[in-house]
Design an enzyme around this catalytic site. Structure first.
Site, short mmCIF file in Angstrom:
data_model
loop_
_atom_site.label_atom_id
_atom_site.label_comp_id
_atom_site.label_asym_id
_atom_site.label_seq_id
_atom_site.Cartn_x
_atom_site.Cartn_y
_atom_site.Cartn_z
N ASN A 224 0.80 -1.22 0.00
CA ASN A 224 0.00 0.00 0.00
C ASN A 224 0.84 1.28 0.00
O ASN A 224 1.96 1.30 0.47
CB ASN A 224 -0.89 0.05 1.26
CG ASN A 224 -1.95 -1.00 1.29
OD1 ASN A 224 -2.82 -1.03 0.44
ND2 ASN A 224 -1.88 -1.89 2.28
N GLU A 303 -4.23 -8.85 9.78
CA GLU A 303 -3.92 -7.75 8.87
C GLU A 303 -2.75 -8.18 7.98
O GLU A 303 -1.71 -8.58 8.48
CB GLU A 303 -3.56 -6.48 9.66
CG GLU A 303 -2.99 -5.34 8.83
CD GLU A 303 -3.92 -4.92 7.71
OE1 GLU A 303 -3.45 -4.86 6.55
OE2 GLU A 303 -5.11 -4.67 7.98
N ASP A 328 -2.92 -13.09 5.16
CA ASP A 328 -4.14 -12.94 4.38
C ASP A 328 -5.31 -13.52 5.19
O ASP A 328 -5.19 -14.60 5.79
CB ASP A 328 -4.01 -13.67 3.05
CG ASP A 328 -5.31 -13.71 2.27
OD1 ASP A 328 -5.63 -12.71 1.62
OD2 ASP A 328 -6.01 -14.74 2.34
N GLY A 329 -6.43 -12.81 5.21
CA GLY A 329 -7.54 -13.22 6.06
C GLY A 329 -8.07 -14.60 5.74
O GLY A 329 -8.36 -15.40 6.65
N ASP A 346 -13.58 -6.82 6.88
CA ASP A 346 -13.34 -5.44 6.44
C ASP A 346 -12.03 -5.39 5.65
O ASP A 346 -11.22 -4.50 5.83
CB ASP A 346 -13.27 -4.51 7.65
CG ASP A 346 -13.30 -3.04 7.25
OD1 ASP A 346 -13.74 -2.73 6.12
OD2 ASP A 346 -12.87 -2.20 8.06
#
Length: 523
Positions: A224, A303, A328-329, A346
């Protein structure tokens, strides 16, 4: 390859880093390289002068060096012009034009290099194939370095802007050494060196969000672009300059005024409120809200971006007793055997949910990790309704797992967010039980009994008034699967709707009053 990866980071804060944007970047750059190869071959046959080849490399290197200084301004100018003139596919068109203007010229010039080198290196037809093979191998090795170094070394260490400068500088050295050795084009060499030095000094001083004046942090991770902003009443994290807030912490205890408040209905709707799992922890906004109102609740966070977790501890007072896994979720869920009363999903990637966390297989996995009577809450980032919308697809997909009778949605006032609640029924519990609990008086009573908070009790009464039942999917419903989950295309449509709605008044001004009226309106 380094320019291509840099292009994704340059465009991401403005257009996202979705598969669609990646397709535009790769396709546009491949077109530039293909055209360069065609014209490079013609030019090499017509005038096999190495000076011209090295001059093209020099121009390309200087152009790439200027991208971190000039590129973001060009993107904003292009976006500003298109947003009041283009009514559909704005992000696609704006990303394509920006990529074409910024990256096609230098990569077209670089595309001419291989054909020219082949011309100079070939001495006879007998070894022509060997020459082509060696040049192809060198090309491939360069692409490998240009792929791995920016992603794992330069961008995380020094950022996108400096990465552009590092690779453009390495490219510029080649023609400079050549021309200096033959004592030619000294003025061009001097001008190129001066431009590179100037952009190297100035570019790192300007960020993506150069108009912001109150940033506490601006940087990048592997995943990001990150921006922390201090406001009078809160600190916020944005992972995308133009698309809202990713996390927030309030400087005074209380509700945030954002979708996290509406999502606090989940522990009130659940049969118990003893444990929670947050997929997409961010800086821990939802965890902080749960800890504030449900202090005895055990919370676990996941996260994927470690840099965000680091910022959470540095700027956002993330609760120290909440364990956060960097993973990774979905992969984390697959490896876990625990179950929870509340699971918050989310995990947004720029403007849309990752496809692997939008499918029927994923939501089935979430349901397996809920305790009987547990509630999943999903943050749907964009209010997008109607046939073929992303929210309809997500709702239908979740309904096929939980049953429409066990689901409710609530739009968040003054935002583009919608929260979806899905309950795993207990043995002997009917779907109507959730709707009974969701009534204002029951939700208010249960909230106060569990939290003793009059503030949250009052707010849950407001949330109950916004609850909407989810219709049962039919044969025409879009069910997202691991094999077919076009969430990015659906997300782009939703963004187009939002942009069209917001830009509509300015388009009318442009039509009626021209550019002068538009400039007066935006001042």
């Amino acid at each position: 390859m380094a320019a291509e990866l840099g292009a994704s980071r340059l465009l991401a804060p403005y257009f996202s880093s979705s598969q669609i944007v990646w397709t535009i970047i790769i396709g546009t750059i491949m077109i530039a390289l293909a055209l360069g190869a065609v014209f490079g071959g013609r030019w090499a046959d017509k005038d096999p002068n190495p000076d011209k080849l090295y001059m093209r490399i020099m121009v390309a290197a200087v152009w790439i060096a200027l991208i971190p200084l000039v590129g973001k301004y060009l993107i904003l100018i292009i976006s500003g012009l298109l947003i009041v003139t283009v009514s559909t596919n704005f992000l696609i068109i704006a990303a394509f034009i920006s990529c074409a203007i910024i990256f096609v010229p230098p990569l077209f010039l670089l595309g001419t290099v291989t054909a020219g080198l082949n011309k100079f290196a070939t001495t006879s037809l007998e070894d022509n194939a060997s020459v082509v093979g060696r040049l192809s191998a060198c090309n491939t090795i360069g692409s490998i370095l240009g792929t791995f170094l920016p992603t794992f070394v330069t961008i995380p260490a020094v950022g996108t802007f400096v990465s552009f400068l590092i690779f453009s500088g390495a490219l510029l050295v080649i023609p400079l050494v050549y021309f200096i050795s033959i004592k030619a084009h000294r003025v061009a060499c001097a001008v190129s060196a001066v431009i590179f030095v100037i952009t190297s000094c100035v570019s790192p001083l300007t960020g993506f969000a150069f108009w912001e004046t109150n940033l506490a942090y601006e940087g990048e991770s592997i995943y990001n672009y990150l921006q922390v902003k201090n406001l009078s009443d809160r600190t916020i994290l944005s992972t995308n300059v133009l698309f809202g807030v990713q996390s927030v912490t309030m400087k005074e205890p209380g509700l945030t005024g954002m979708y996290y408040d509406t999502a606090l209905a989940a522990p009130a709707l659940a049969d118990k409120a003893d444990s929670a799992l947050i997929l997409g922890m961010g800086t821990g906004t939802y965890a902080r809200q749960l800890k504030q109102y449900y202090p005895d609740m055990t919370i676990t966070g996941v996260e994927i971006d470690q840099k965000i977790t680091d910022l959470a501890g540095r700027y956002f007072s993330e609760p120290s007793d909440v364990p956060v896994s960097t993973y990774d979720g979905r992969a984390w869920l697959a490896a876990s055997h625990d179950s929870y009363d509340v699971i918050m999903v989310d995990a947004y990637q720029d403007i849309t949910i990752p496809f692997q966390m939008s499918s029927i297989e994923f939501f089935s996995m979430v349901r397996e990790h809920l305790n009987p009577g547990g509630v999943m809450v999903v943050n749907m980032n964009m209010v997008s309704d109607g046939q073929g919308s992303i929210n309809e697809a997500l709702s239908d997909t979740i309904a096929s797992v939980f049953g429409a009778g066990n689901m409710l949605t609530a739009d968040v006032p003054n935002t583009t967010n919608r929260e979806l609640f899905a309950k795993k029924s207990s043995a002997g519990q009917s779907a109507s039980d959730m709707k009974q609990v969701a009534k204002a008086d029951r939700l208010r009573q249960r909230t106060y009994a569990r939290t003793s908070s009059s503030e949250l009790q009052w707010y849950m009464e407001k949330v109950a008034g916004r609850f909407t039942a989810v219709p049962q999917p039919d044969s025409s419903s879009t069910i997202l699967t691991d094999d077919k989950a076009p969430v990015e295309v659906l997300g782009m449509r939703a963004i187009d709707q939002i942009i069209a709605q917001e830009a509509g008044p300015y388009r009318e001004i442009l039509q009626k009053e021209g550019i002068g009226g538009l400039l007066r309106a935006v001042q």
